[in-house]
Design a protein around this motif. Structure first.
Motif, mmCIF file in Angstrom:
data_model
loop_
_atom_site.group_PDB
_atom_site.id
_atom_site.type_symbol
_atom_site.label_atom_id
_atom_site.label_comp_id
_atom_site.label_asym_id
_atom_site.label_seq_id
_atom_site.Cartn_x
_atom_site.Cartn_y
_atom_site.Cartn_z
ATOM 1 N N HIS A 5 0.829 -1.208 0.000
ATOM 2 C CA HIS A 5 0.000 0.000 0.000
ATOM 3 C C HIS A 5 0.863 1.257 0.000
ATOM 4 O O HIS A 5 0.561 2.218 -0.713
ATOM 5 C CB HIS A 5 -0.952 -0.021 1.194
ATOM 6 N N ARG A 76 -4.737 0.001 -8.132
ATOM 7 C CA ARG A 76 -5.613 1.103 -7.689
ATOM 8 C C ARG A 76 -6.849 0.540 -6.985
ATOM 9 O O ARG A 76 -7.284 1.075 -5.967
ATOM 10 C CB ARG A 76 -6.037 1.965 -8.871
ATOM 11 N N THR A 77 -7.391 -0.540 -7.517
ATOM 12 C CA THR A 77 -8.568 -1.170 -6.899
ATOM 13 C C THR A 77 -8.217 -1.704 -5.515
ATOM 14 O O THR A 77 -8.973 -1.522 -4.556
ATOM 15 C CB THR A 77 -9.088 -2.304 -7.805
ATOM 16 N N ALA A 80 -7.870 1.214 -3.154
ATOM 17 C CA ALA A 80 -9.187 1.771 -2.803
ATOM 18 C C ALA A 80 -9.885 0.898 -1.768
ATOM 19 O O ALA A 80 -10.489 1.407 -0.818
ATOM 20 C CB ALA A 80 -10.045 1.927 -4.052
ATOM 21 N N ALA A 81 -9.783 -0.420 -1.917
ATOM 22 C CA ALA A 81 -10.405 -1.323 -0.941
ATOM 23 C C ALA A 81 -9.722 -1.186 0.418
ATOM 24 O O ALA A 81 -10.386 -1.124 1.459
ATOM 25 C CB ALA A 81 -10.319 -2.774 -1.437
ATOM 26 N N LEU A 83 -8.145 1.420 1.557
ATOM 27 C CA LEU A 83 -8.452 2.748 2.096
ATOM 28 C C LEU A 83 -9.769 2.756 2.862
ATOM 29 O O LEU A 83 -9.926 3.483 3.837
ATOM 30 C CB LEU A 83 -8.496 3.772 0.953
ATOM 31 N N ARG A 84 -10.691 1.904 2.480
ATOM 32 C CA ARG A 84 -12.018 1.869 3.106
ATOM 33 C C ARG A 84 -12.096 0.934 4.318
ATOM 34 O O ARG A 84 -13.099 0.902 5.006
ATOM 35 C CB ARG A 84 -13.061 1.500 2.063
#
Length: 191
Positions: A5, A76-77, A80-81, A83-84
């Motif tokens: 990450h 990127r996917t 994003a996962a 990050l949430r």
């Protein structure tokens, strides 16, 4: 957080070679997430195999070609996962704080050089952060959203170092006061 990450964040900020990424870790990210050069190269190879990053061979005059990495859509996917996902508050292990408490059972003067060494290290880092802030964010009111987020992380590092320096100054003053008061003899533990 996994090293993957941190690498993806760095590559989204600016593509680069493994060497350039390692230098970025040494200069900025390394205070928040450390990694050796070997770890970065090993993880980059795995990320490339998993499709999270792509590498482009770039010719260099008089030197071997280099691989310049950039984040790929699957990376990127994944970022994003991540990050949430919720983040648990960090547990701090602070060996110096335990040593300071231990000084109550020995000579407080013995700890002064070590606390001074820590203070010097934090003062040097604060100066580096402040220099980087002036260099990288000379006009804070004109920053793009991405730059504002980079700046807020740097400001957090600056405030952490300022807080640490204030605490170390307090520790040094307390140790010196105890030494002046003659509290330099070990005490027996109470039952």
């Amino acid at each position: 957080m996994a090293l993957e990450h941190a690498i993806l964040v760095s590559l989204l900020e600016r593509p680069g070679s493994g060497y350039e990424l390692a230098r970025r870790f040494d200069r900025s990210i390394g205070r928040f997430w450390t990694a050796t050069h070997q770890q970065i190269y090993r993880v980059l190879r795995r990320m490339e195999a998993d499709g999270w990053v792509r590498a482009e061979e770039v010719a260099q005059d008089g030197r071997p070609d280099k691989k310049v990495y950039s984040a790929a859509p699957p990376g990127r996917t994944a970022l994003a996962a991540w990050l949430r996902e919720p983040v648990e508050p960090e547990t701090v292990r602070h060996e110096l704080a335990v040593r300071i408490r231990a000084a109550a059972f020995d000579d407080p003067a013995a700890l002064i050089p070590e606390v001074e060494r820590h203070r010097e290290s934090h003062a040097t880092l604060l100066a580096r952060y402040l220099h980087g802030e002036q260099r990288d964010f000379p006009a804070p009111d004109a920053l793009a959203p991405r730059e504002r987020l980079q700046h807020v992380v740097l400001r957090g590092g600056i405030e952490y170092e300022r807080m640490t320096l204030a605490w170390l100054d307090d520790v040094l003053a307390t140790l010196r006061e105890l030494v002046a008061d003659g509290a330099g003899t070990p005490t027996a533990p109470s039952d």
